[in-house]
Write a protein that holds these residues in place. Structure first.
Motif, PDB file in Angstrom:
ATOM      1  N   PHE A  95      37.783  50.433   8.242  1.00  0.00           N
ATOM      2  CA  PHE A  95      37.672  50.211   9.691  1.00  0.00           C
ATOM      3  C   PHE A  95      37.779  51.529  10.454  1.00  0.00           C
ATOM      4  O   PHE A  95      37.176  51.701  11.505  1.00  0.00           O
ATOM      5  CB  PHE A  95      38.773  49.249  10.133  1.00  0.00           C
ATOM      6  CG  PHE A  95      38.688  48.831  11.570  1.00  0.00           C
ATOM      7  CD1 PHE A  95      37.709  47.953  11.993  1.00  0.00           C
ATOM      8  CD2 PHE A  95      39.596  49.313  12.502  1.00  0.00           C
ATOM      9  CE1 PHE A  95      37.628  47.557  13.324  1.00  0.00           C
ATOM     10  CE2 PHE A  95      39.529  48.934  13.833  1.00  0.00           C
ATOM     11  CZ  PHE A  95      38.546  48.051  14.241  1.00  0.00           C
ATOM     12  N   GLU A 108      41.197  46.987   9.148  1.00  0.00           N
ATOM     13  CA  GLU A 108      41.556  46.597  10.510  1.00  0.00           C
ATOM     14  C   GLU A 108      42.969  46.035  10.603  1.00  0.00           C
ATOM     15  O   GLU A 108      43.531  45.925  11.704  1.00  0.00           O
ATOM     16  CB  GLU A 108      40.548  45.600  11.074  1.00  0.00           C
ATOM     17  CG  GLU A 108      40.504  44.263  10.381  1.00  0.00           C
ATOM     18  CD  GLU A 108      39.506  43.325  11.051  1.00  0.00           C
ATOM     19  OE1 GLU A 108      39.131  43.589  12.210  1.00  0.00           O
ATOM     20  OE2 GLU A 108      39.118  42.333  10.407  1.00  0.00           O
ATOM     21  N   LYS A 154      39.022  47.922  18.267  1.00  0.00           N
ATOM     22  CA  LYS A 154      38.427  46.581  18.189  1.00  0.00           C
ATOM     23  C   LYS A 154      38.127  46.032  19.578  1.00  0.00           C
ATOM     24  O   LYS A 154      37.032  45.506  19.838  1.00  0.00           O
ATOM     25  CB  LYS A 154      39.375  45.646  17.432  1.00  0.00           C
ATOM     26  CG  LYS A 154      38.812  44.261  17.202  1.00  0.00           C
ATOM     27  CD  LYS A 154      39.766  43.432  16.357  1.00  0.00           C
ATOM     28  CE  LYS A 154      39.191  42.043  16.093  1.00  0.00           C
ATOM     29  NZ  LYS A 154      40.106  41.218  15.264  1.00  0.00           N
TER      30      LYS A 154
END
Length: 226
Positions: A95, A108, A154
């Motif tokens: 991520f 993540e 995110k």
């Protein structure tokens, strides 16, 4: 007494509750090794580690049995009767890249699962985070600012912002993007990004080019232009 002895034999020694089959299922991404899928090797490892009794098998035991492979993420452990264990796994997905001198890949969830070469880090084209505390491969990062920055990446992506590099410095996160540098505070990213998008719209109406945004102030966005 006979019933108790017989019951203990049935629970602990009878083949009725023996662990007879272990299945590892790849979900989404293949669990790869140098010669293709590693699912058979993972199944063999689980058979050796989980013991023989199916009835008292705990899901966490299966997770621990695969815990020495940081690239593998255990999604679920199921025990369909009789004697079968199904473990669903997938490769951890990179991520972000942690730049601590050496480079590390983090998913993540904040789990650091591999070291990366400079070439691999460039090829992946994922955000790079600079200034985090030291990490341990195979463990979830403990640095709260790093975990916050993963949440920011995110949330920013959902709001249409592509953050390329992030510098962690105490209560401040500086991030580079195609629209210029953005300085974030450590909380309420949803609100900050809404203010950022509003400021971006105002800059576009003015017909000027922005070089950076500072979101650390409660009631205003500071915009640098050229």
């Amino acid at each position: 007494a006979g019933l108790v002895i017989g019951g203990r034999f049935l629970l602990f020694s009878s083949s009725i509750f023996a662990l007879s089959e272990v299945v590892v299922e790849d979900q989404g991404s293949r669990v790869q090794g140098s010669e293709g899928s590693r699912a058979p090797q993972l199944e063999q490892r689980l058979r050796k580690s989980l013991g023989n009794n199916w009835l008292f098998l705990k899901a966490q035991e299966a997770v621990r049995a695969l815990g020495d492979d940081p690239k593998v993420k255990v999604l679920s452990v199921q025990r369909p009767f009789p004697g079968k264990v199904v473990v669903k796994v997938e490769n951890r997905k990179p991520f972000a890249v942690l730049d601590l001198g050496p480079l590390f890949l983090v998913d993540e969830d904040g789990v650091v699962f591999a070291q990366a070469s400079p070439q691999e880090a460039e090829t992946l084209k994922i955000p790079r985070i600079i200034g985090a505390a030291p990490v341990v491969v195979g463990e979830k990062a403990s640095d709260p600012y790093l975990l916050t920055s993963l949440s920011l990446i995110k949330t920013a992506k959902e709001k249409g912002w592509d953050l390329r590099r992030l510098w962690l410095s105490g209560e401040t996160i500086k991030a580079s993007s195609p629209e210029g540098q953005v300085v974030f505070g450590q909380r309420e990213f949803e609100t900050q990004l809404e203010r950022l998008n509003a400021a971006k719209g105002e800059v576009a109406k003015m017909g000027v080019t922005s070089t950076g945004y500072d979101l650390r102030f409660k009631d205003q966005v500071v915009v640098s232009v050229r």
